[in-house]
Design an enzyme around this catalytic site. Structure first.
Site, PDB file in Angstrom:
ATOM      1  N   GLU A  59      37.000 -70.171  21.202  1.00 11.33           N
ATOM      2  CA  GLU A  59      38.097 -71.256  20.708  1.00 11.33           C
ATOM      3  C   GLU A  59      39.287 -71.171  21.758  1.00 11.33           C
ATOM      4  OE1 GLU A  59      41.697 -71.213  17.677  1.00 11.33           O
ATOM      5  OE2 GLU A  59      40.040 -69.524  17.239  1.00 11.33           O
ATOM      6  N   ASP A  63      39.850 -74.788  23.813  1.00 13.87           N
ATOM      7  CA  ASP A  63      40.950 -75.524  23.648  1.00 13.87           C
ATOM      8  C   ASP A  63      41.485 -75.889  25.133  1.00 13.87           C
ATOM      9  OD1 ASP A  63      43.497 -76.172  22.498  1.00 13.87           O
ATOM     10  OD2 ASP A  63      44.553 -74.586  23.609  1.00 13.87           O
ATOM     11  N   ASP A 132      38.965 -74.946  14.572  1.00 11.06           N
ATOM     12  CA  ASP A 132      38.521 -73.651  15.382  1.00 11.06           C
ATOM     13  C   ASP A 132      37.144 -73.662  15.799  1.00 11.06           C
ATOM     14  OD1 ASP A 132      41.061 -72.993  15.098  1.00 11.06           O
ATOM     15  OD2 ASP A 132      40.747 -71.322  13.730  1.00 11.06           O
ATOM     16  N   GLU A 135      36.462 -76.252  18.687  1.00 14.10           N
ATOM     17  CA  GLU A 135      36.952 -75.829  20.070  1.00 14.10           C
ATOM     18  C   GLU A 135      35.787 -74.959  20.685  1.00 14.10           C
ATOM     19  OE1 GLU A 135      41.795 -76.405  20.167  1.00 14.10           O
ATOM     20  OE2 GLU A 135      40.863 -74.843  19.061  1.00 14.10           O
TER      21      GLU A 135
END
EC number: 3.1.26.3
Length: 244
Positions: A59, A63, A132, A135
């Site tokens: 995650e 991102d 989450d 990502e």
């Protein structure tokens, strides 16, 4: 839960995952990466697995990859916008509500591996958990297939969000058009409301943008301000095409 239950859950995940990647027309090599991307900490805890086998590291990576990909897209799409506007737009795209929209477009939450308790309490549809996982999936895709695959995925799922004007209110097209006209020494810009119709609770405004004395484009909106923004956006595109 038993190891047999874990095997069943993992097998179900792999079957669904392979089908999903076919639907998205994406190649993959390392199924283990994607399994980790969709492994919530509750799933890891239920089966006493390594605490780092959940998706939080992916995650973190995803991102950063999303920010880079979206930054490049916005940089190319809006060559006249200053850094501040681009930053606002990126923040609107790479944020929890938007990521949930992207994930739901392709039912990505159906792939998430959850612990029994998390499943019962509605974790599969919890926005923070879904964003989450999205990502983390991007992070896994980047590690497995590279940035080009992430771009291909984004062209399907993320960029249309911008193309379909979902970012209205973030891009100030009146300012963008004014700055462009000023740089090109084209003259003065004014706006004029040319029509207003519909009942009070559902008005439709039409405005035109005027450059010197010539009407360049019209725009419609639910408010006068929105109609001017639409007119400015169209006028900007018209002038850019003429000067291309």
């Amino acid at each position: 839960m038993t190891n047999q239950k874990k095997k069943e859950m993992v097998q179900t995940f792999q079957n669904k995952f392979e089908k999903k990647m076919q639907e998205l027309n994406l190649d993959f090599n390392r199924v283990d990466l994607y399994q980790q991307a969709f492994s919530h900490s509750s799933f890891i805890n239920d089966f006493n697995m390594n605490r780092l086998d959940h998706n939080e590291r992916l995650e973190f990576l995803g991102d950063a990859v999303l920010e880079l990909t979206v930054s490049r897209y916005l940089f190319d799409k809006y060559p006249e916008l200053p850094e501040g506007n681009l930053t606002k737009m990126r923040a609107t795209i790479v944020c929890e509500p938007s990521l949930v929209i992207f994930a739901n477009k392709i039912q990505l939450n159906d792939l998430i591996l959850l612990g029994k308790g998390e499943e019962k309490t509605g974790g599969r549809t919890r926005p923070s958990l879904v964003s989450d996982a999205f990502e983390a999936f991007v992070g896994a895709l980047y590690l497995d297939q590279g940035l080009e695959a992430v771009w291909q995925f984004s062209e399907q799922i993320i960029f249309p969000y911008v193309e379909d004007d979902e970012l209205d209110g973030v891009v100030d097209f009146k300012t963008q058009f004014q700055e462009y006209v000023h740089r090109q020494n084209k003259g003065d810009v004014t706006y004029r409301l040319i029509n207003e119709e519909g009942p009070a609770h559902h008005r439709l405004f039409t405005s035109e943008v005027i450059l010197e004395e010539d009407a360049v484009a019209e725009g419609k909106g639910k408010t006068k301000k929105e109609s001017e923004q639409k007119a400015a956006e169209r006028a900007y595109k018209i002038l850019k095409n003429k000067n291309a």
